[in-house]
Design a protein around this motif. Structure first.
Motif, PDB file in Angstrom:
ATOM      1  N   PRO A 246      47.659  54.266   4.514  1.00  0.00           N
ATOM      2  CA  PRO A 246      48.266  55.010   5.618  1.00  0.00           C
ATOM      3  C   PRO A 246      49.705  54.558   5.862  1.00  0.00           C
ATOM      4  O   PRO A 246      50.032  53.381   5.705  1.00  0.00           O
ATOM      5  N   VAL A 247      50.565  55.489   6.243  1.00  0.00           N
ATOM      6  CA  VAL A 247      51.971  55.160   6.474  1.00  0.00           C
ATOM      7  C   VAL A 247      52.117  54.086   7.542  1.00  0.00           C
ATOM      8  O   VAL A 247      52.931  53.168   7.413  1.00  0.00           O
ATOM      9  N   ASP A 248      51.316  54.179   8.613  1.00  0.00           N
ATOM     10  CA  ASP A 248      51.401  53.182   9.680  1.00  0.00           C
ATOM     11  C   ASP A 248      51.130  51.780   9.146  1.00  0.00           C
ATOM     12  O   ASP A 248      51.774  50.805   9.552  1.00  0.00           O
ATOM     13  N   THR A 249      50.173  51.668   8.239  1.00  0.00           N
ATOM     14  CA  THR A 249      49.845  50.360   7.654  1.00  0.00           C
ATOM     15  C   THR A 249      51.029  49.816   6.874  1.00  0.00           C
ATOM     16  O   THR A 249      51.377  48.631   6.987  1.00  0.00           O
TER      17      THR A 249
ATOM     18  N   LEU B 141      54.263  50.699   7.167  1.00  0.00           N
ATOM     19  CA  LEU B 141      55.416  50.440   8.029  1.00  0.00           C
ATOM     20  C   LEU B 141      55.206  49.199   8.887  1.00  0.00           C
ATOM     21  O   LEU B 141      56.141  48.424   9.112  1.00  0.00           O
ATOM     22  N   ASN B 142      53.993  49.002   9.369  1.00  0.00           N
ATOM     23  CA  ASN B 142      53.720  47.818  10.187  1.00  0.00           C
ATOM     24  C   ASN B 142      53.921  46.531   9.404  1.00  0.00           C
ATOM     25  O   ASN B 142      54.205  45.476   9.987  1.00  0.00           O
ATOM     26  N   ARG B 143      53.782  46.614   8.090  1.00  0.00           N
ATOM     27  CA  ARG B 143      53.993  45.430   7.238  1.00  0.00           C
ATOM     28  C   ARG B 143      55.430  44.914   7.354  1.00  0.00           C
ATOM     29  O   ARG B 143      55.697  43.736   7.117  1.00  0.00           O
TER      30      ARG B 143
ATOM     31  N   ILE C 289      57.556  45.162  10.146  1.00  0.00           N
ATOM     32  CA  ILE C 289      58.108  44.965  11.488  1.00  0.00           C
ATOM     33  C   ILE C 289      58.700  43.572  11.670  1.00  0.00           C
ATOM     34  O   ILE C 289      59.849  43.411  12.095  1.00  0.00           O
TER      35      ILE C 289
ATOM     36  N   GLU D 254      59.794  62.414  11.854  1.00  0.00           N
ATOM     37  CA  GLU D 254      58.902  62.428  13.014  1.00  0.00           C
ATOM     38  C   GLU D 254      57.444  62.544  12.603  1.00  0.00           C
ATOM     39  O   GLU D 254      56.542  62.168  13.362  1.00  0.00           O
TER      40      GLU D 254
ATOM     41  N   ALA E 107      56.384  58.566  10.963  1.00  0.00           N
ATOM     42  CA  ALA E 107      56.514  57.301  11.690  1.00  0.00           C
ATOM     43  C   ALA E 107      56.608  57.574  13.181  1.00  0.00           C
ATOM     44  O   ALA E 107      57.175  58.582  13.605  1.00  0.00           O
ATOM     45  N   ASP E 108      56.061  56.637  13.962  1.00  0.00           N
ATOM     46  CA  ASP E 108      56.131  56.814  15.411  1.00  0.00           C
ATOM     47  C   ASP E 108      57.528  56.427  15.907  1.00  0.00           C
ATOM     48  O   ASP E 108      58.279  55.719  15.218  1.00  0.00           O
TER      49      ASP E 108
ATOM     50  N   PHE F 193      58.759  52.729  15.629  1.00  0.00           N
ATOM     51  CA  PHE F 193      59.208  52.229  14.324  1.00  0.00           C
ATOM     52  C   PHE F 193      60.557  52.826  13.961  1.00  0.00           C
ATOM     53  O   PHE F 193      61.429  52.136  13.430  1.00  0.00           O
TER      54      PHE F 193
END
Length: 453
Positions: free
Chosen positions: A302-305, A307-309, A311, A346, A349-350, A353
């Protein structure tokens, strides 16, 4: 936006940003436990039996008197045997006849120790540098310590069509050291421009072959990702003041690109039972360079996973790595991180981010005059001419199918046109009929499929 391919700066123009690492003259200077170096020496002797001092010095990248001291200790432990070479054997240039004619090999007990060393860690190469020395060097080579100017970026993008719309934002983005998001339709040149960014950084960097951290040797240098500026033979100077620590390689700044194949495992230290070598993650290999994550949103996780890597590294410029043995180390994260996507930001990513991304740069199709100029340049490079009516036909096709002037199209369609010309053995001229046929086979039935690649 793209360009006909052009090599980067000439090698002689790439000056090291940091002072060369000094040659260590003692085990304390190396910063690595002596037992680690002895195990590495055993592995070298197992892989290359009957090596002399010079060969071992080159292979391990450390001073010969340190090699001799370790060999002496191993001989006392009956791990190493000494052989005298034949009188007419080759004597390496720069070596005394005595030292060059002596060869070293492992005893039976030494072979057992080498097998155990390989079982724990199969790394075979120059001695590692300490994590402290690595951290110091990466920070000394931080691109943000040297301001990139407008002239630098203009040079880097000198053959990029439409570059004048990018230079003013790309330069400040590089100097900021913050992550970039390059977005726009497929074929607008996002990835190509990202890879050209390094040409504005006219300095070279030192990359370690390996780093010793938390009891483990992590292999960093990769011929796939690092381009050396000189060969090992070029570094064989016997003038001490001309030498630098050979545990490092002088390289162009790294440029690492991954796309839909990226997995989370590639962002951690990799160690398997198959290769038994601890491999640095991609972002560690990309330190002091650029790390491009292409096709964002098309990775298996998932993109969130994903991108969270990033932060913590993006905020604090360091990264925590979990080692396969359960330990954790902290490494510098000093590189340009660039995300590239064909999707609407949009949607991938939220807002939280997106705020962390320093620069969000949108790419557009070329203008008509730029597009025509690119067609002419690419055709000339392929030894093809373009009949004047071709552009009327081409622009009508773009209008009819609502396809933008994407800079990927000239190279691809001229390639197809050349294939047609070669097959039919006609004059090397692109005609309206040939360009229409090239369009038909390049695009899908709706006239847009090719451009969306």
């Amino acid at each position: 936006m793209t360009a006909a391919y052009q090599d980067g700066l000439h090698r002689e123009e790439l000056i090291p940003q940091a002072d060369a690492p000094k040659v260590p003259t003692s085990f304390a200077d190396l910063g690595v436990p002596k037992v680690v170096l002895e195990n590495l020496l055993l592995k070298h002797l197992a892989a290359y039996p009957k090596s002399d001092i010079l060969q071992l010095t080159k292979s391990m990248g450390i001073n010969s008197h340190l090699i001799e001291e370790m060999l002496g200790d191993l001989r006392k432990k009956s791990k190493v045997e000494v052989f005298q070479a034949a009188p007419d054997s080759f004597i390496s240039q720069g070596s005394s006849s005595g030292s060059a004619s002596i060869r070293y090999a492992l005893s039976e007990s030494g072979m057992q120790d080498a097998d155990m060393a390989f079982a724990k860690d199969a790394y075979l190469g120059p001695a590692p540098v300490s994590l402290t020395d690595y951290d110091t060097m990466v920070k000394a080579q931080d691109v943000r310590t040297r301001v990139v100017t407008k002239d630098d970026v203009t040079f880097a993008l000198q053959e990029v069509y439409g570059a004048e719309r990018l230079i003013g934002v790309i330069g400040p983005a590089i100097n900021s050291g913050r992550a970039l998001l390059l977005y726009g339709d497929a074929g607008t040149g996002k990835t190509f421009v990202a890879t050209r960014i390094l040409n504005s950084l006219n300095t070279s960097v030192y990359i370690p072959y390996a780093v010793y951290a938390a009891g483990n040797i992590i292999k960093v240098f990769s011929p796939q990702h690092h381009k050396r500026l000189n060969s090992p033979e070029d570094e064989s100077s016997f003038v001490f003041k001309e030498q630098f620590d050979r545990r490092w390689a002088l390289c162009e700044r790294p440029s690492i690109q991954v796309g839909g194949e990226l997995t989370m495992d590639m962002l951690e230290v990799n160690h398997t039972e198959h290769n038994r070598v601890w491999i640095a993650p991609l972002q560690m290999m990309a330190n002091n360079g650029i790390f491009i994550i292409d096709d964002l949103g098309r990775q298996p996780m998932p993109v969130d996973t994903l991108l969270n890597r990033w932060i913590v590294p993006m905020e604090y410029f360091f990264d925590h790595l979990a080692l396969p043995n359960g330990q954790q180390v902290t490494i510098p994260f000093i590189l340009t991180l660039a995300f590239s996507s064909n999707l609407d930001p949009e949607s991938i990513a939220d807002p939280a981010f997106l705020r962390r991304l320093g620069y969000k740069i949108q790419f557009y199709p070329l203008k008509e005059n730029e597009y025509r100029a690119l067609w002419e340049k690419v055709a000339s490079g392929r030894q093809l001419s373009i009949a004047e009516p071709v552009f009327d036909t081409l622009f009508n096709l773009h209008s009819q199918h609502s396809v933008g002037f994407y800079p990927c199209l000239p190279k691809d369609m001229i390639g197809i046109s050349r294939d047609i010309i070669a097959f039919e053995e006609t004059a090397p001229t692109i005609t309206p009929e040939i360009v229409s046929r090239a369009w038909e086979v390049y695009f899908t039935a709706d006239g847009k499929g090719g451009g969306a690649r």
